[in-house]
Design an enzyme around this catalytic site. Structure first.
Site, PDB file in Angstrom:
ATOM      1  N   GLU A  82      69.977 -21.936 -69.803  1.00  0.00           N
ATOM      2  CA  GLU A  82      70.086 -20.941 -71.109  1.00  0.00           C
ATOM      3  C   GLU A  82      70.143 -19.524 -70.507  1.00  0.00           C
ATOM      4  OE1 GLU A  82      66.852 -21.505 -74.139  1.00  0.00           O
ATOM      5  OE2 GLU A  82      67.942 -19.665 -75.376  1.00  0.00           O
ATOM      6  N   ARG A  99      59.560 -30.904 -62.108  1.00  0.00           N
ATOM      7  CA  ARG A  99      59.838 -29.563 -61.957  1.00  0.00           C
ATOM      8  C   ARG A  99      58.842 -28.795 -60.784  1.00  0.00           C
ATOM      9  NH1 ARG A  99      60.280 -26.919 -66.848  1.00  0.00           N
ATOM     10  NH2 ARG A  99      60.323 -24.782 -66.049  1.00  0.00           N
ATOM     11  N   LYS A 138      60.365 -18.275 -67.311  1.00  0.00           N
ATOM     12  CA  LYS A 138      61.149 -17.233 -67.818  1.00  0.00           C
ATOM     13  C   LYS A 138      60.722 -16.275 -68.626  1.00  0.00           C
ATOM     14  CE  LYS A 138      64.953 -19.816 -68.464  1.00  0.00           C
ATOM     15  NZ  LYS A 138      66.390 -20.000 -68.793  1.00  0.00           N
TER      16      LYS A 138
HETATM   17  P1  ATP Z   1      63.047 -22.130 -70.912  1.00  0.00           P
HETATM   18  O1  ATP Z   1      61.563 -21.796 -70.822  1.00  0.00           O
HETATM   19  O2  ATP Z   1      63.758 -20.861 -71.087  1.00  0.00           O
HETATM   20  O3  ATP Z   1      63.493 -23.350 -71.646  1.00  0.00           O
HETATM   21  P2  ATP Z   1      63.863 -23.077 -68.413  1.00  0.00           P
HETATM   22  O4  ATP Z   1      63.131 -22.951 -67.031  1.00  0.00           O
HETATM   23  O5  ATP Z   1      63.681 -24.507 -68.972  1.00  0.00           O
HETATM   24  O6  ATP Z   1      63.335 -22.156 -69.178  1.00  0.00           O
HETATM   25  P3  ATP Z   1      66.670 -23.612 -68.696  1.00  0.00           P
HETATM   26  O7  ATP Z   1      67.653 -22.371 -68.393  1.00  0.00           O
HETATM   27  O8  ATP Z   1      66.540 -24.346 -69.712  1.00  0.00           O
HETATM   28  O9  ATP Z   1      65.394 -23.068 -68.292  1.00  0.00           O
HETATM   29  O10 ATP Z   1      66.941 -24.502 -67.217  1.00  0.00           O
HETATM   30  C1  ATP Z   1      68.083 -25.035 -66.748  1.00  0.00           C
HETATM   31  C2  ATP Z   1      67.734 -26.233 -66.175  1.00  0.00           C
HETATM   32  O11 ATP Z   1      66.742 -25.923 -64.915  1.00  0.00           O
HETATM   33  C3  ATP Z   1      67.136 -27.390 -66.897  1.00  0.00           C
HETATM   34  O12 ATP Z   1      67.712 -28.722 -66.780  1.00  0.00           O
HETATM   35  C4  ATP Z   1      65.571 -27.346 -66.355  1.00  0.00           C
HETATM   36  O13 ATP Z   1      65.148 -28.768 -66.488  1.00  0.00           O
HETATM   37  C5  ATP Z   1      65.747 -27.063 -65.074  1.00  0.00           C
HETATM   38  N1  ATP Z   1      64.670 -26.190 -64.518  1.00  0.00           N
HETATM   39  C6  ATP Z   1      63.955 -25.253 -65.048  1.00  0.00           C
HETATM   40  N2  ATP Z   1      62.905 -24.822 -64.360  1.00  0.00           N
HETATM   41  C7  ATP Z   1      62.773 -25.686 -63.570  1.00  0.00           C
HETATM   42  C8  ATP Z   1      61.729 -26.077 -62.343  1.00  0.00           C
HETATM   43  N3  ATP Z   1      60.614 -25.073 -62.192  1.00  0.00           N
HETATM   44  N4  ATP Z   1      61.988 -26.812 -61.562  1.00  0.00           N
HETATM   45  C9  ATP Z   1      63.166 -27.699 -61.719  1.00  0.00           C
HETATM   46  N5  ATP Z   1      63.909 -27.632 -62.468  1.00  0.00           N
HETATM   47  C10 ATP Z   1      63.689 -26.785 -63.372  1.00  0.00           C
END
Ligand code: ATP
Ligand code: MG
Length: 563
Positions: free
Chosen positions: A41, A268, A278
């Site tokens: 996002e 994650r 974020k």
């Molecule tokens: P938000 O809190 O804004 O949803 P987010 O960290 O989930 O933030 P996204 O932009 O939705 O951010 O993440 C894109 C992809 O990265 C998603 O598929 C998510 O699963 C993956 N992702 C995000 N944070 C992690 C993490 N700490 N470890 C592994 N993958 C991650």
């Protein structure tokens, strides 16, 4: 050497996601096609956790001959911006991955999603709810207690269609109504309790402008977007496991038996001494706790890049931690290990004195300069050598001298000998104090027969010190970073605001002296080992008058000049 490392790990057995994908391919599912996507996002910069997802999404496609799309899940115009879109693309490329011509946006599918929503209304699967978000939340129930049905749940289809149209025309204020799926207010899966599909947002979107006044929720856009793109394997993190049945429910409304994306979830990445949310990272930037998204203390990709991390070191780190179904917190020292390993092989050694004190060689000619030969990298002889001017007055590290030293102190102390790196053995004869009692100058005598490389040079001394000639030294700004947070896992400290847990000493800036070779060759982004101190890289704040260095990481077991 990094390439070699990545290759080595490729021989490791397949992880559970690779295994599932290879089984699907072997079974001829989706006609043997593999298509993944990375779906950020654009509401912030990517961090090291995203790197883990990127290495999986792009990496698995590379490994099994598939493709990986980059899709921006841009469903919330209030929080999203092109600045983030551009930064995300740059970071993915820097990590070494490419989406080719497969760049997509969930906003590309807004018309299709609208049509689907209209169809769901017509089929009795969706309704406009005029309750406030608080009322809707109150009626949700708990996992063990069913929710309460909205009084608007059974309004006629025609009324729903009319209201949904008018919501999008901008006739109603934000928050006054939403479109909800009509599923099951008693479902044990909370995501089935009439989830919100659309809400009114009157903020211009970075791509579609003011065309829409309603925007799909992430949960109504994400799964279908995968479907529209023909994604075969939607790989994501564990928190989406509970959303999976809902995604499937929506896809059941549009798919036939021939194809549907398969969602697979992994753990994650959480790292010690930092935060990965974020929202929190944005707060640190907005409130000025750090200098920006690329502050070298941030866990963002651009922060790590500015800190001196290489893409290979990050990819090797991700390979090492692997993918499982169990959430945990990884020690940041593992990440530091990866960059040390890389820079040990690839960074040239140079001399820099971070906390200087003057050393005077009293029996060395005043007007003499000798060019001493320094190895650029003892790990790689082919990296060659450079020279450093040696003169009567030198800077050495203040911590390398002790007036009353314990027996095991093998650095400079009166009466004892040490070697000055790639130069001579010197014997300390004493020091002079400033008015405040601190050491102002140190004195020593050199033995001309001990010149490095000469036949008689092999005198046994225990310590070797680095130095920079006073006459030829250049000043440099050196930024010494420590951990951003004082506690191992800030996310665990539920009763305290995370900002209270910041380490007040995470940045210390000092002025040091560097050898002329370094001053003459350093370009922004270059990485070096400051001998005996650590790995440093040239910061973008450098200009023709001032070189600025960031400490990437200290030497593992080495001498740490400043804590
Ligand atoms: P938000 O809190 O804004 O949803 P987010 O960290 O989930 O933030 P996204 O932009 O939705 O951010 O993440 C894109 C992809 O990265 C998603 O598929 C998510 O699963 C993956 N992702 C995000 N944070 C992690 C993490 N700490 N470890 C592994 N993958 C991650
Ligand atoms: Mg997310």
């Amino acid at each position: 050497m990094e390439a070699e490392n990545i290759d080595k790990t490729k021989e490791k057995s397949l992880n559970f996601i690779e295994l599932a994908v290879s089984e699907d391919l072997a079974a001829g599912k989706n006609g043997g096609r593999l298509s993944t996507r990375f779906p950020p996002e654009p509401n912030g910069y990517l961090h090291i956790g995203h790197a883990k997802a990127i290495c999986m999404d792009f990496g698995i496609a590379e490994k099994f001959g598939g493709t990986c799309n980059l899709r921006f899940d841009d469903t919330n115009p209030v929080k999203e911006d092109v600045e983030y879109v551009d930064a995300i693309k740059e970071d993915i490329h820097w990590l070494g991955f490419d989406w080719g011509d497969r760049l997509y946006y969930a906003s590309d599918y807004f018309p299709k999603l609208w049509d689907l929503a209209v169809r769901l209304i017509k089929e009795g699967y969706a309704y406009v709810d005029e309750q406030s978000s608080e009322q809707i939340a109150e009626q949700k129930g708990t996992p063990t207690q069913p929710g309460i049905e909205s009084p608007f749940r059974n309004r006629p289809v025609e009324e729903n269609l009319d209201l949904f149209e008018r919501m999008n025309k901008g006739e109603f204020p934000e928050g006054s109504m939403v479109l909800r799926a009509k599923i099951d207010m008693a479902s044990p899966n909370m995501h089935f309790r009439d989830p919100i599909m659309y809400r009114i947002i009157k903020h211009p979107h970075h791509r579609t402008g003011t065309q829409w006044n309603v925007y799909p929720m992430y949960d109504f856009a994400h799964g279908q977007s995968d479907f529209f793109e023909g994604v075969t394997h939607s790989i994501c993190t564990l928190e989406f496991e509970v959303h999976r049945p809902l995604y499937n429910w929506f896809i059941d409304r549009i798919a036939d038996e021939s194809y549907r994306p398969r969602q697979l979830e992994f753990n994650r990445l959480n790292l010690t001494y930092t935060v990965m949310s974020k929202r929190k990272l944005l707060q640190l930037v907005k409130e000025g706790y750090v200098s920006g998204w690329d502050d070298p203390r941030m866990p963002t990709i651009c922060g790590l890049r500015r800190r001196g991390y290489t893409p290979e070191s990050i990819r090797n780190f991700v390979e090492r931690i692997g993918y499982t179904k169990y959430d945990g917190v990884i020690s940041v020292s593992l990440l530091e290990h990866s960059i040390r390993e890389d820079l040990n092989m690839n960074a040239n050694r140079v001399s820099a004195v971070v906390n200087p004190v003057k050393l005077i060689i009293t029996n060395y000619p005043e007007d003499l300069t000798e060019e001493m030969v320094m190895d650029n990298n003892p790990e790689r002889p082919e990296a060659g050598t450079h020279t450093a001017p040696f003169t009567r007055e030198l800077y050495i590290e203040r911590e390398d001298f002790m007036e009353d030293a314990p027996k095991k102190f093998f650095r400079m102390t009166p009466g004892k000998e040490v070697r000055l790196k790639s130069a001579y053995v010197v014997k300390c004869t004493g020091c002079k104090h400033a008015a405040d009692g601190s050491v102002e100058e140190i004195y020593c005598e050199y033995d001309p027969l001990t010149k490095s490389g000469m036949p008689e040079s092999g005198r046994k001394v225990k310590g070797t010190l680095h130095w920079v000639s006073v006459k030829y030294a250049h000043k440099a700004e050196i930024r010494l970073y420590e951990r951003l947070f004082d506690v191992e896992n800030p996310a665990d400290e539920k009763d305290r605001d995370f900002r209270e847990l910041l380490n007040p000493d995470s940045l210390k800036t000092v002025t040091g002296f560097i050898e002329p070779y370094l001053a003459d060759t350093a370009k922004v982004g270059d990485r070096y080992q400051f001998q005996r101190i650590g790995y440093f890289c040239v910061d973008k704040d450098s200009d023709s008058n001032r070189l600025v260095f960031n400490r990437t990481v200290s030497l593992k077991d080495g001498y740490k000049p400043q804590q």
